[in-house]
Write a protein that holds these residues in place. Structure first.
Motif, PDB file in Angstrom:
ATOM      1  N   SER A 247       0.840  -1.199   0.000  1.00 30.77           N
ATOM      2  CA  SER A 247       0.000   0.000   0.000  1.00 30.77           C
ATOM      3  C   SER A 247       0.875   1.249   0.000  1.00 30.77           C
ATOM      4  O   SER A 247       1.824   1.368   0.782  1.00 30.77           O
ATOM      5  N   GLN A 248       0.541   2.193  -0.879  1.00 34.40           N
ATOM      6  CA  GLN A 248       1.288   3.460  -0.972  1.00 34.40           C
ATOM      7  C   GLN A 248       0.374   4.671  -0.843  1.00 34.40           C
ATOM      8  O   GLN A 248       0.813   5.805  -1.042  1.00 34.40           O
ATOM      9  N   GLY A 249      -0.881   4.405  -0.481  1.00 34.72           N
ATOM     10  CA  GLY A 249      -1.845   5.486  -0.290  1.00 34.72           C
ATOM     11  C   GLY A 249      -2.772   5.148   0.851  1.00 34.72           C
ATOM     12  O   GLY A 249      -3.973   4.986   0.663  1.00 34.72           O
ATOM     13  N   GLY A 250      -2.208   5.053   2.036  1.00 32.89           N
ATOM     14  CA  GLY A 250      -2.979   4.625   3.198  1.00 32.89           C
ATOM     15  C   GLY A 250      -3.587   5.796   3.952  1.00 32.89           C
ATOM     16  O   GLY A 250      -2.938   6.813   4.180  1.00 32.89           O
ATOM     17  N   ILE A 251      -4.839   5.639   4.364  1.00 36.56           N
ATOM     18  CA  ILE A 251      -5.490   6.648   5.199  1.00 36.56           C
ATOM     19  C   ILE A 251      -4.791   6.693   6.556  1.00 36.56           C
ATOM     20  O   ILE A 251      -4.553   5.662   7.185  1.00 36.56           O
ATOM     21  N   GLY A 252      -4.436   7.889   7.003  1.00 35.04           N
ATOM     22  CA  GLY A 252      -3.775   8.055   8.280  1.00 35.04           C
ATOM     23  C   GLY A 252      -2.271   7.862   8.241  1.00 35.04           C
ATOM     24  O   GLY A 252      -1.604   7.931   9.272  1.00 35.04           O
ATOM     25  N   LYS A 253      -1.716   7.660   7.042  1.00 34.47           N
ATOM     26  CA  LYS A 253      -0.272   7.436   6.909  1.00 34.47           C
ATOM     27  C   LYS A 253       0.494   8.690   6.491  1.00 34.47           C
ATOM     28  O   LYS A 253       1.672   8.634   6.198  1.00 34.47           O
ATOM     29  N   GLY A 254      -0.209   9.820   6.452  1.00 35.89           N
ATOM     30  CA  GLY A 254       0.473  11.068   6.143  1.00 35.89           C
ATOM     31  C   GLY A 254       0.371  11.490   4.695  1.00 35.89           C
ATOM     32  O   GLY A 254      -0.322  10.867   3.886  1.00 35.89           O
ATOM     33  N   VAL A 255       1.105  12.563   4.373  1.00 37.74           N
ATOM     34  CA  VAL A 255       1.090  13.117   3.024  1.00 37.74           C
ATOM     35  C   VAL A 255       1.759  12.140   2.057  1.00 37.74           C
ATOM     36  O   VAL A 255       2.765  11.515   2.382  1.00 37.74           O
ATOM     37  N   GLN A 256       1.185  12.011   0.872  1.00 40.30           N
ATOM     38  CA  GLN A 256       1.732  11.111  -0.146  1.00 40.30           C
ATOM     39  C   GLN A 256       2.604  11.908  -1.121  1.00 40.30           C
ATOM     40  O   GLN A 256       2.164  12.902  -1.698  1.00 40.30           O
ATOM     41  N   ILE A 257       3.847  11.459  -1.285  1.00 47.75           N
ATOM     42  CA  ILE A 257       4.787  12.067  -2.224  1.00 47.75           C
ATOM     43  C   ILE A 257       4.859  11.167  -3.459  1.00 47.75           C
ATOM     44  O   ILE A 257       5.197   9.983  -3.355  1.00 47.75           O
ATOM     45  N   ARG A 258       4.548  11.716  -4.627  1.00 52.09           N
ATOM     46  CA  ARG A 258       4.478  10.913  -5.848  1.00 52.09           C
ATOM     47  C   ARG A 258       5.779  11.015  -6.643  1.00 52.09           C
ATOM     48  O   ARG A 258       6.201  12.096  -7.023  1.00 52.09           O
ATOM     49  N   HIS A 259       6.389   9.850  -6.925  1.00 54.52           N
ATOM     50  CA  HIS A 259       7.609   9.812  -7.733  1.00 54.52           C
ATOM     51  C   HIS A 259       7.312   9.842  -9.228  1.00 54.52           C
ATOM     52  O   HIS A 259       8.041  10.467 -10.001  1.00 54.52           O
ATOM     53  N   ILE A 260       6.257   9.137  -9.623  1.00 55.88           N
ATOM     54  CA  ILE A 260       5.998   8.973 -11.059  1.00 55.88           C
ATOM     55  C   ILE A 260       4.544   8.569 -11.280  1.00 55.88           C
ATOM     56  O   ILE A 260       3.917   7.931 -10.427  1.00 55.88           O
ATOM     57  N   LYS A 280      13.007  16.741   8.708  1.00 55.42           N
ATOM     58  CA  LYS A 280      13.450  17.828   9.583  1.00 55.42           C
ATOM     59  C   LYS A 280      12.316  18.311  10.480  1.00 55.42           C
ATOM     60  O   LYS A 280      12.528  18.605  11.673  1.00 55.42           O
ATOM     61  N   TYR A 281      11.108  18.388   9.930  1.00 48.59           N
ATOM     62  CA  TYR A 281       9.963  18.893  10.679  1.00 48.59           C
ATOM     63  C   TYR A 281       9.102  17.779  11.274  1.00 48.59           C
ATOM     64  O   TYR A 281       8.011  18.041  11.785  1.00 48.59           O
ATOM     65  N   ASN A 282       9.601  16.551  11.190  1.00 43.56           N
ATOM     66  CA  ASN A 282       8.889  15.397  11.767  1.00 43.56           C
ATOM     67  C   ASN A 282       7.472  15.266  11.201  1.00 43.56           C
ATOM     68  O   ASN A 282       6.492  15.089  11.943  1.00 43.56           O
ATOM     69  N   ILE A 283       7.374  15.361   9.893  1.00 45.19           N
ATOM     70  CA  ILE A 283       6.092  15.262   9.199  1.00 45.19           C
ATOM     71  C   ILE A 283       5.936  13.870   8.612  1.00 45.19           C
ATOM     72  O   ILE A 283       6.823  13.367   7.920  1.00 45.19           O
ATOM     73  N   LYS A 284       4.831  13.258   8.891  1.00 41.82           N
ATOM     74  CA  LYS A 284       4.572  11.882   8.423  1.00 41.82           C
ATOM     75  C   LYS A 284       4.300  11.894   6.913  1.00 41.82           C
ATOM     76  O   LYS A 284       3.487  12.682   6.420  1.00 41.82           O
ATOM     77  N   TYR A 285       4.999  11.017   6.194  1.00 42.84           N
ATOM     78  CA  TYR A 285       4.763  10.947   4.751  1.00 42.84           C
ATOM     79  C   TYR A 285       4.867   9.513   4.250  1.00 42.84           C
ATOM     80  O   TYR A 285       5.415   8.629   4.909  1.00 42.84           O
ATOM     81  N   GLN A 286       4.312   9.291   3.076  1.00 42.54           N
ATOM     82  CA  GLN A 286       4.397   8.016   2.374  1.00 42.54           C
ATOM     83  C   GLN A 286       4.736   8.307   0.922  1.00 42.54           C
ATOM     84  O   GLN A 286       4.537   9.429   0.440  1.00 42.54           O
ATOM     85  N   GLU A 287       5.269   7.329   0.227  1.00 38.88           N
ATOM     86  CA  GLU A 287       5.711   7.534  -1.153  1.00 38.88           C
ATOM     87  C   GLU A 287       4.965   6.588  -2.089  1.00 38.88           C
ATOM     88  O   GLU A 287       4.589   5.480  -1.699  1.00 38.88           O
ATOM     89  N   TYR A 331      -4.549  15.534   6.133  1.00 40.72           N
ATOM     90  CA  TYR A 331      -4.694  16.921   5.664  1.00 40.72           C
ATOM     91  C   TYR A 331      -3.757  17.843   6.434  1.00 40.72           C
ATOM     92  O   TYR A 331      -3.027  18.653   5.846  1.00 40.72           O
ATOM     93  N   GLN A 332      -3.748  17.717   7.749  1.00 44.37           N
ATOM     94  CA  GLN A 332      -2.920  18.590   8.580  1.00 44.37           C
ATOM     95  C   GLN A 332      -1.431  18.358   8.330  1.00 44.37           C
ATOM     96  O   GLN A 332      -0.648  19.319   8.325  1.00 44.37           O
ATOM     97  N   GLU A 333      -1.035  17.102   8.116  1.00 44.07           N
ATOM     98  CA  GLU A 333       0.367  16.824   7.807  1.00 44.07           C
ATOM     99  C   GLU A 333       0.766  17.466   6.479  1.00 44.07           C
ATOM    100  O   GLU A 333       1.883  17.976   6.326  1.00 44.07           O
ATOM    101  N   THR A 334      -0.148  17.457   5.526  1.00 44.76           N
ATOM    102  CA  THR A 334       0.144  18.059   4.223  1.00 44.76           C
ATOM    103  C   THR A 334       0.262  19.570   4.333  1.00 44.76           C
ATOM    104  O   THR A 334       1.164  20.186   3.733  1.00 44.76           O
ATOM    105  N   VAL A 335      -0.626  20.188   5.077  1.00 44.05           N
ATOM    106  CA  VAL A 335      -0.539  21.635   5.305  1.00 44.05           C
ATOM    107  C   VAL A 335       0.803  21.978   5.949  1.00 44.05           C
ATOM    108  O   VAL A 335       1.484  22.935   5.534  1.00 44.05           O
ATOM    109  N   LYS A 336       1.199  21.209   6.959  1.00 40.18           N
ATOM    110  CA  LYS A 336       2.480  21.449   7.629  1.00 40.18           C
ATOM    111  C   LYS A 336       3.649  21.342   6.654  1.00 40.18           C
ATOM    112  O   LYS A 336       4.574  22.167   6.671  1.00 40.18           O
TER     113      LYS A 336
END
Length: 353
Positions: A247-260, A280-287, A331-336
């Protein structure tokens, strides 16, 4: 700013591709006391757009699209049923028996349901294609539809859904999070950074007609001409049918960064910078590495002799259907993350992308 009310308001408002006016009015009302706002003939909205000759700093564009998937009335049957076509990508299994509302010639909304055959009469596998479906508004003749309900050919049809927020799960249940969640992010971020002393200027762009071919972004990116573009999206979640490893688009797993995806390979230096800032800002993300789909980034990154572009997403369960889930935490992680990127970017960093 009350993020919950903003997201609910943007989810509820009507705006299929080409008919995004009500969405733009919500955003304009939110931003009118903060920035200059412009709209073009494509229904693209520009927040704090800066003419090239007036620029003293690099320009960062925050971009999202205003339109949602929906339908359009194609013809009216003699018995009062309405033939329609899809606007944007729909699967036939997600359409039947759902409530919709049709905008009539007076601007009023008429409720209806997408017709279905009762199970008592179904044969074989019971599948029906969208081309064989109708909308039923409770009318019994062509004349009734035209004269009483004032519905005409070409009328936009919108999923009839009211957004809800669950305080326990911190999930929204509503429609059109692809891409009203991106619109909400831009609205909130632009307000929050209004009085910040930054090394860049920030332009918010709300593009039209993404769901029918990335059309608005072709125009809006040529007008905004940014040095870097951050596309905010509501991509489809995959955590209900993939395991925790795939899974690369999980609910609650933070902002999704798309490579391609099929429309763009993200600038790898920009991707690395974003991941470094998230850490650096301790922001949760997934790829994610996508084999299908596309966003306005596919058009944007080719403008202005090449624009370093990234797609940041808030995963949406059951995108392109009447009812979606989206997470306030994501949403909040993405705003941050977006605010941190704006704070950290400068001319020298951008030159190295």
């Amino acid at each position: 700013m009350d993020s919950i009310d903003l997201i609910k308001k943007l989810s509820d408002v009507e705006g299929i591709s080409g008919f995004e006016d009500n969405v733009l009015e919500v955003i304009k009302d939110e931003m009118k006391n903060f920035y200059n706002i412009e709209k073009d003939s494509m229904n693209n909205l520009y927040i704090n757009n800066i003419l090239p000759e007036e620029r003293k700093k690099p320009v960062i564009m925050l971009e999202a699209h205003s339109d949602e998937v929906g339908f359009m009335i194609q013809s009216i049957e003699g018995n009062g049923l309405l033939k329609f076509i899809p606007i944007g990508g729909w699967s036939s299994q997600q359409v039947q028996a759902h409530k919709v509302k049709i905008q009539n010639s007076e601007g009023k909304y008429i409720n209806g349901i997408i017709s279905s055959v009762p199970p008592h009469f179904l044969k074989n596998d019971g599948k029906t294609e969208i081309k064989d479906m109708f909308i039923d508004i409770g009318a019994f003749s062509y004349e009734e539809v035209k004269e009483i309900y004032k519905i005409e050919i070409g009328a936009p049809v919108i999923p009839n859904v009211v957004c809800e927020y669950n305080e326990i799960s911190k999930l929204f249940l509503g429609k059109a999070f692809d891409d009203r969640i991106g619109c909400a992010i831009i609205t909130e971020v632009m307000k929050d950074i209004k009085n910040e002393n930054l090394n860049v200027d920030v332009v918010g762009v709300i593009s039209s007609q993404e769901e029918v071919g990335l059309r608005g972004a072709i125009v809006s990116s040529q007008k905004a001409l940014p040095n870097v573009a951050i596309v905010l999206e509501g991509p489809p979640a995959d955590d209900t049918f993939r395991n925790k490893y795939t899974s690369q688009g999980g609910i609650g797993k933070g902002v999704q960064i798309r490579h391609i995806d099929p429309t763009m390979i993200a600038n790898p230096r920009l991707v690395k910078f974003i991941k470094d800032i998230a850490k650096k800002y301790n922001i949760k993300y997934q790829e994610t590495v996508r084999e299908s789909g596309g966003t306005n980034a596919g058009k944007i990154h080719l403008e202005n002799l090449g624009i370093p572009t990234i797609v940041l997403g808030v995963p949406v369960r059951y995108a392109h259907s009447h009812h979606n889930f989206v997470s306030l935490n994501d949403y909040q992680e993405t705003v941050k993350l977006v605010k941190a990127l704006i704070k950290e970017l400068n001319e020298n960093i951008i030159k190295n992308f």
